[in-house]
Scaffold this motif. Structure first.
Motif, mmCIF file in Angstrom:
data_model
loop_
_atom_site.group_PDB
_atom_site.id
_atom_site.type_symbol
_atom_site.label_atom_id
_atom_site.label_comp_id
_atom_site.label_asym_id
_atom_site.label_seq_id
_atom_site.Cartn_x
_atom_site.Cartn_y
_atom_site.Cartn_z
ATOM 1 N N GLY A 178 0.816 -1.218 0.000
ATOM 2 C CA GLY A 178 0.000 0.000 0.000
ATOM 3 C C GLY A 178 0.845 1.261 0.000
ATOM 4 N N GLU A 179 1.913 1.258 0.772
ATOM 5 C CA GLU A 179 2.813 2.412 0.817
ATOM 6 C C GLU A 179 3.406 2.689 -0.564
ATOM 7 O OE1 GLU A 179 7.133 3.525 2.778
ATOM 8 O OE2 GLU A 179 5.823 2.166 3.889
ATOM 9 N N ALA A 180 3.872 1.646 -1.232
ATOM 10 C CA ALA A 180 4.468 1.800 -2.560
ATOM 11 C C ALA A 180 3.448 2.330 -3.559
ATOM 12 C CB ALA A 180 5.038 0.470 -3.035
ATOM 13 N N ILE A 181 2.246 1.782 -3.537
ATOM 14 C CA ILE A 181 1.201 2.243 -4.459
ATOM 15 C C ILE A 181 0.853 3.698 -4.179
ATOM 16 C CG2 ILE A 181 -1.222 1.946 -5.125
ATOM 17 C CD1 ILE A 181 -0.793 -1.110 -4.682
ATOM 18 N N ARG A 182 0.699 4.057 -2.904
ATOM 19 C CA ARG A 182 0.393 5.452 -2.552
ATOM 20 C C ARG A 182 1.484 6.401 -3.035
ATOM 21 N NH1 ARG A 182 -1.420 2.900 1.993
ATOM 22 N NH2 ARG A 182 0.518 3.299 3.135
ATOM 23 N N GLU A 183 2.744 6.007 -2.864
ATOM 24 C CA GLU A 183 3.848 6.861 -3.297
ATOM 25 C C GLU A 183 3.835 7.056 -4.812
ATOM 26 O OE1 GLU A 183 7.716 5.801 -1.748
ATOM 27 O OE2 GLU A 183 6.910 5.576 0.280
ATOM 28 N N LYS A 184 3.561 6.005 -5.563
ATOM 29 C CA LYS A 184 3.538 6.108 -7.021
ATOM 30 C C LYS A 184 2.343 6.936 -7.497
ATOM 31 C CE LYS A 184 7.339 4.487 -7.946
ATOM 32 N NZ LYS A 184 8.319 5.344 -8.639
ATOM 33 N N ILE A 185 1.234 6.862 -6.785
ATOM 34 C CA ILE A 185 0.085 7.707 -7.110
ATOM 35 C C ILE A 185 0.446 9.170 -6.832
ATOM 36 C CG2 ILE A 185 -2.269 8.328 -6.415
ATOM 37 C CD1 ILE A 185 -2.745 5.271 -5.979
ATOM 38 N N ALA A 186 1.077 9.430 -5.693
ATOM 39 C CA ALA A 186 1.477 10.795 -5.332
ATOM 40 C C ALA A 186 2.473 11.378 -6.331
ATOM 41 C CB ALA A 186 2.061 10.823 -3.920
ATOM 42 N N GLU A 187 3.344 10.538 -6.872
ATOM 43 C CA GLU A 187 4.321 10.975 -7.881
ATOM 44 C C GLU A 187 3.667 11.234 -9.238
ATOM 45 O OE1 GLU A 187 7.418 8.045 -8.312
ATOM 46 O OE2 GLU A 187 7.942 8.143 -6.192
ATOM 47 N N GLY A 188 2.442 10.746 -9.411
ATOM 48 C CA GLY A 188 1.762 10.896 -10.692
ATOM 49 C C GLY A 188 2.120 9.804 -11.691
ATOM 50 N N LYS A 189 2.802 8.770 -11.239
ATOM 51 C CA LYS A 189 3.199 7.666 -12.126
ATOM 52 C C LYS A 189 1.989 6.829 -12.553
ATOM 53 C CE LYS A 189 6.084 4.859 -14.156
ATOM 54 N NZ LYS A 189 6.897 5.218 -15.295
ATOM 55 N N VAL A 190 1.042 6.625 -11.625
ATOM 56 C CA VAL A 190 -0.174 5.848 -11.903
ATOM 57 C C VAL A 190 -1.358 6.498 -11.191
ATOM 58 C CG1 VAL A 190 0.913 3.582 -12.191
ATOM 59 C CG2 VAL A 190 0.194 4.292 -9.936
ATOM 60 N N ARG A 191 -2.539 6.081 -11.611
ATOM 61 C CA ARG A 191 -3.769 6.436 -10.896
ATOM 62 C C ARG A 191 -4.239 5.176 -10.184
ATOM 63 N NH1 ARG A 191 -7.609 7.819 -15.445
ATOM 64 N NH2 ARG A 191 -6.581 5.954 -16.192
ATOM 65 N N ARG A 192 -5.011 5.318 -9.142
ATOM 66 C CA ARG A 192 -5.489 4.140 -8.403
ATOM 67 C C ARG A 192 -6.261 3.211 -9.313
ATOM 68 N NH1 ARG A 192 -6.320 -0.066 -7.292
ATOM 69 N NH2 ARG A 192 -7.130 -1.000 -5.408
ATOM 70 N N GLU A 193 -7.043 3.764 -10.223
ATOM 71 C CA GLU A 193 -7.848 2.922 -11.112
ATOM 72 C C GLU A 193 -7.004 2.162 -12.131
ATOM 73 O OE1 GLU A 193 -8.482 7.304 -12.353
ATOM 74 O OE2 GLU A 193 -8.406 6.188 -10.481
ATOM 75 N N ASP A 194 -5.719 2.492 -12.230
ATOM 76 C CA ASP A 194 -4.810 1.755 -13.117
ATOM 77 C C ASP A 194 -4.277 0.475 -12.467
ATOM 78 O OD1 ASP A 194 -4.989 3.817 -15.001
ATOM 79 O OD2 ASP A 194 -3.224 4.843 -14.180
ATOM 80 N N ILE A 195 -4.346 0.408 -11.144
ATOM 81 C CA ILE A 195 -3.772 -0.711 -10.399
ATOM 82 C C ILE A 195 -4.836 -1.762 -10.109
ATOM 83 C CG2 ILE A 195 -2.665 -1.414 -8.217
ATOM 84 C CD1 ILE A 195 -0.809 0.227 -9.933
ATOM 85 N N PHE A 196 -4.520 -3.018 -10.425
ATOM 86 C CA PHE A 196 -5.387 -4.141 -10.091
ATOM 87 C C PHE A 196 -4.695 -4.885 -8.951
ATOM 88 C CE2 PHE A 196 -7.510 -8.104 -10.177
ATOM 89 C CZ PHE A 196 -8.754 -7.873 -10.750
ATOM 90 N N TYR A 197 -5.163 -4.668 -7.710
ATOM 91 C CA TYR A 197 -4.599 -5.343 -6.552
ATOM 92 C C TYR A 197 -5.450 -6.562 -6.230
ATOM 93 C CZ TYR A 197 -3.042 -6.571 -1.933
ATOM 94 O OH TYR A 197 -2.558 -7.274 -0.855
ATOM 95 N N CYS A 198 -4.809 -7.714 -6.187
ATOM 96 C CA CYS A 198 -5.505 -8.967 -5.900
ATOM 97 C C CYS A 198 -5.065 -9.437 -4.514
ATOM 98 C CB CYS A 198 -5.128 -9.999 -6.964
ATOM 99 S SG CYS A 198 -5.877 -11.598 -6.710
ATOM 100 N N GLY A 199 -5.927 -9.255 -3.524
ATOM 101 C CA GLY A 199 -5.604 -9.660 -2.163
ATOM 102 C C GLY A 199 -6.409 -10.883 -1.761
ATOM 103 N N LYS A 200 -5.815 -11.695 -0.904
ATOM 104 C CA LYS A 200 -6.491 -12.908 -0.461
ATOM 105 C C LYS A 200 -6.616 -12.906 1.050
ATOM 106 C CE LYS A 200 -3.223 -15.004 -2.893
ATOM 107 N NZ LYS A 200 -2.687 -13.869 -3.507
#
Length: 87
Positions: free
Chosen positions: A65-87
């Motif tokens: 989650g930290e890594a995804i948040r940082e990349k969103i903050a950098e503008g590298k990706v949007r949340r809707e671009d990420i498909f997180y599959c958690g179990k």
């Protein structure tokens, strides 16, 4: 032939698609250095991965989650671009 994680998707019945290639985030919790998961997820996003596979039992969901948040903050990706599959 252009082979990349970004161009290979499987359509889902709800209209979304899941990238066929994903980053698995499992590592032995007792022997993995703190921050290693953050670093690997950030690199994966930088090179084009948009499918991240994780699980509560891996004990590193906070780092994913930290890594995804940082990349969103950098503008590298949007949340809707990420498909997180958690179990």
């Amino acid at each position: 032939m252009n082979l990349s994680a970004a161009n290979h998707l499987i359509p889902l019945s709800d209209g979304n698609s899941i990238p066929i290639i994903g980053l698995g985030t499992y590592s032995e919790p007792k022997s993995t250095l703190k921050g290693a998961c953050v670093a690997s997820v950030k690199v994966a996003i930088d090179v084009g991965y948009r499918h991240i596979d994780g699980a509560q039992v891996y004990r590193n969901e906070h780092e994913v989650g930290e890594a995804i948040r940082e990349k969103i903050a950098e503008g590298k990706v949007r949340r809707e671009d990420i498909f997180y599959c958690g179990k």
